[in-house]
Design a protein around this motif. Structure first.
Motif, PDB file in Angstrom:
ATOM      1  N   ARG A  10       0.816  -1.209   0.000  1.00 21.12           N
ATOM      2  CA  ARG A  10       0.000   0.000   0.000  1.00 21.12           C
ATOM      3  C   ARG A  10       0.852   1.263   0.000  1.00 21.12           C
ATOM      4  NH1 ARG A  10      -1.231   3.876   2.891  1.00 21.12           N
ATOM      5  NH2 ARG A  10      -0.147   3.106   4.697  1.00 21.12           N
ATOM      6  N   ASN A  11       1.912   1.298   0.820  1.00 22.77           N
ATOM      7  CA  ASN A  11       2.696   2.533   0.908  1.00 22.77           C
ATOM      8  C   ASN A  11       3.942   2.533   0.027  1.00 22.77           C
ATOM      9  OD1 ASN A  11       4.797   1.266   2.346  1.00 22.77           O
ATOM     10  ND2 ASN A  11       3.817   1.673   4.299  1.00 22.77           N
ATOM     11  N   GLY A  12       4.152   1.456  -0.758  1.00 18.98           N
ATOM     12  CA  GLY A  12       5.230   1.438  -1.735  1.00 18.98           C
ATOM     13  C   GLY A  12       6.609   1.130  -1.191  1.00 18.98           C
ATOM     14  N   THR A  13       6.709   0.570   0.004  1.00 19.32           N
ATOM     15  CA  THR A  13       8.020   0.234   0.550  1.00 19.32           C
ATOM     16  C   THR A  13       8.465  -1.176   0.190  1.00 19.32           C
ATOM     17  OG1 THR A  13       7.016  -0.407   2.651  1.00 19.32           O
ATOM     18  CG2 THR A  13       7.857   1.832   2.488  1.00 19.32           C
ATOM     19  N   ASN A  14       7.599  -1.959  -0.414  1.00 20.81           N
ATOM     20  CA  ASN A  14       7.951  -3.305  -0.866  1.00 20.81           C
ATOM     21  C   ASN A  14       8.537  -3.193  -2.270  1.00 20.81           C
ATOM     22  OD1 ASN A  14       7.871  -6.021  -1.830  1.00 20.81           O
ATOM     23  ND2 ASN A  14       6.240  -6.466  -0.369  1.00 20.81           N
ATOM     24  N   PRO A  15       9.666  -3.878  -2.534  1.00 28.60           N
ATOM     25  CA  PRO A  15      10.257  -3.795  -3.878  1.00 28.60           C
ATOM     26  C   PRO A  15       9.304  -4.259  -4.979  1.00 28.60           C
ATOM     27  CG  PRO A  15      11.663  -5.085  -2.389  1.00 28.60           C
ATOM     28  CD  PRO A  15      10.443  -4.720  -1.638  1.00 28.60           C
ATOM     29  N   SER A  16       8.372  -5.128  -4.657  1.00 27.02           N
ATOM     30  CA  SER A  16       7.370  -5.552  -5.630  1.00 27.02           C
ATOM     31  C   SER A  16       6.296  -4.473  -5.702  1.00 27.02           C
ATOM     32  CB  SER A  16       6.748  -6.882  -5.192  1.00 27.02           C
ATOM     33  OG  SER A  16       5.642  -7.174  -6.010  1.00 27.02           O
ATOM     34  N   THR A  17       6.143  -3.879  -6.850  1.00 28.61           N
ATOM     35  CA  THR A  17       5.165  -2.792  -6.990  1.00 28.61           C
ATOM     36  C   THR A  17       3.827  -3.280  -7.518  1.00 28.61           C
ATOM     37  OG1 THR A  17       6.039  -2.288  -9.184  1.00 28.61           O
ATOM     38  CG2 THR A  17       6.931  -1.040  -7.326  1.00 28.61           C
ATOM     39  N   ASP A  18       3.655  -4.583  -7.625  1.00 28.13           N
ATOM     40  CA  ASP A  18       2.419  -5.157  -8.134  1.00 28.13           C
ATOM     41  C   ASP A  18       1.351  -5.140  -7.038  1.00 28.13           C
ATOM     42  OD1 ASP A  18       0.542  -6.405  -9.643  1.00 28.13           O
ATOM     43  OD2 ASP A  18       1.420  -8.410  -9.439  1.00 28.13           O
ATOM     44  N   ARG A  19       0.361  -4.297  -7.201  1.00 26.67           N
ATOM     45  CA  ARG A  19      -0.716  -4.146  -6.210  1.00 26.67           C
ATOM     46  C   ARG A  19      -1.904  -5.065  -6.496  1.00 26.67           C
ATOM     47  NH1 ARG A  19      -1.170   1.483  -3.740  1.00 26.67           N
ATOM     48  NH2 ARG A  19      -3.355   0.937  -3.637  1.00 26.67           N
ATOM     49  N   ILE A  36      -7.455   2.597   4.533  1.00 26.05           N
ATOM     50  CA  ILE A  36      -7.130   2.301   5.924  1.00 26.05           C
ATOM     51  C   ILE A  36      -5.640   2.045   6.041  1.00 26.05           C
ATOM     52  CG2 ILE A  36      -7.448   0.643   7.802  1.00 26.05           C
ATOM     53  CD1 ILE A  36     -10.355   0.410   6.868  1.00 26.05           C
ATOM     54  N   LYS A  37      -5.012   2.751   6.992  1.00 30.02           N
ATOM     55  CA  LYS A  37      -3.578   2.647   7.216  1.00 30.02           C
ATOM     56  C   LYS A  37      -3.321   2.140   8.632  1.00 30.02           C
ATOM     57  CE  LYS A  37      -2.758   6.840   4.576  1.00 30.02           C
ATOM     58  NZ  LYS A  37      -2.195   8.185   4.631  1.00 30.02           N
ATOM     59  N   PHE A  38      -2.364   1.257   8.750  1.00 25.47           N
ATOM     60  CA  PHE A  38      -1.918   0.807  10.053  1.00 25.47           C
ATOM     61  C   PHE A  38      -0.555   1.383  10.383  1.00 25.47           C
ATOM     62  CE2 PHE A  38      -4.806  -2.431   8.459  1.00 25.47           C
ATOM     63  CZ  PHE A  38      -5.667  -2.582   9.520  1.00 25.47           C
ATOM     64  N   PHE A  39       0.125   1.858   9.361  1.00 24.88           N
ATOM     65  CA  PHE A  39       1.463   2.397   9.523  1.00 24.88           C
ATOM     66  C   PHE A  39       1.624   3.559   8.557  1.00 24.88           C
ATOM     67  CE2 PHE A  39       5.878   2.442   7.965  1.00 24.88           C
ATOM     68  CZ  PHE A  39       6.498   2.824   9.132  1.00 24.88           C
ATOM     69  N   ASP A  40       2.155   4.676   9.053  1.00 26.51           N
ATOM     70  CA  ASP A  40       2.381   5.849   8.224  1.00 26.51           C
ATOM     71  C   ASP A  40       3.870   6.165   8.208  1.00 26.51           C
ATOM     72  OD1 ASP A  40       2.260   8.168   6.789  1.00 26.51           O
ATOM     73  OD2 ASP A  40       1.102   9.290   8.266  1.00 26.51           O
ATOM     74  N   PRO A  41       4.573   5.854   7.101  1.00 26.59           N
ATOM     75  CA  PRO A  41       6.017   6.087   7.071  1.00 26.59           C
ATOM     76  C   PRO A  41       6.389   7.560   7.179  1.00 26.59           C
ATOM     77  CG  PRO A  41       5.226   5.373   4.914  1.00 26.59           C
ATOM     78  CD  PRO A  41       4.078   5.277   5.869  1.00 26.59           C
ATOM     79  N   GLU A  42       5.471   8.463   6.894  1.00 27.36           N
ATOM     80  CA  GLU A  42       5.757   9.898   6.999  1.00 27.36           C
ATOM     81  C   GLU A  42       5.933  10.343   8.451  1.00 27.36           C
ATOM     82  OE1 GLU A  42       2.766  11.994   4.863  1.00 27.36           O
ATOM     83  OE2 GLU A  42       3.216  10.972   2.970  1.00 27.36           O
ATOM     84  N   ARG A  43       5.409   9.572   9.379  1.00 30.07           N
ATOM     85  CA  ARG A  43       5.558   9.903  10.801  1.00 30.07           C
ATOM     86  C   ARG A  43       6.901   9.436  11.347  1.00 30.07           C
ATOM     87  NH1 ARG A  43       0.755   8.312  14.328  1.00 30.07           N
ATOM     88  NH2 ARG A  43       1.715   9.866  15.650  1.00 30.07           N
ATOM     89  N   GLY A  44       7.643   8.708  10.547  1.00 26.49           N
ATOM     90  CA  GLY A  44       8.970   8.278  10.950  1.00 26.49           C
ATOM     91  C   GLY A  44       8.970   6.870  11.507  1.00 26.49           C
TER      92      GLY A  44
END
Length: 97
Positions: A10-19, A36-44
């Protein structure tokens, strides 16, 4: 493991970009469609250890405040319990209105 699979795609951190697998899965797609998000990488990123230290400090402060309050006001909760069992409730409300 499902959380990792969903969030990293969902947030694009997986090398596989196939959604497609989360878009076609009935459970993942329901989450994705509602954004729905469980983790927000922008918050660090924080480590589990630092998060636990923060929570422990918050719990310690709360325990100290609770104990300080009880020391100052000396509330005996058992005293309240005894009063309730000794009396019958007054259910006659006719004179109140």
């Amino acid at each position: 493991m499902w959380l990792y699979a969903y969030e990293t795609i969902r947030n694009g951190t997986n090398p596989s970009t196939d959604r497609t697998f989360i878009e076609q899965d009935p459970f993942f797609s329901a989450l994705l469609n509602r954004n729905i998000k469980f983790f927000d990488p922008e918050r660090g990123f924080t480590s589990m250890g630092s998060e636990l230290r923060i929570r422990k400090a918050e719990n310690t402060r709360a325990r100290i405040l609770r104990q300080d309050f009880l020391d100052d006001f000396g509330i005996d909760l058992l005293e309240f319990d005894e009063d309730v069992t000794d009396q019958e409730p007054d259910l006659d409300f006719d004179d109140e209105y």
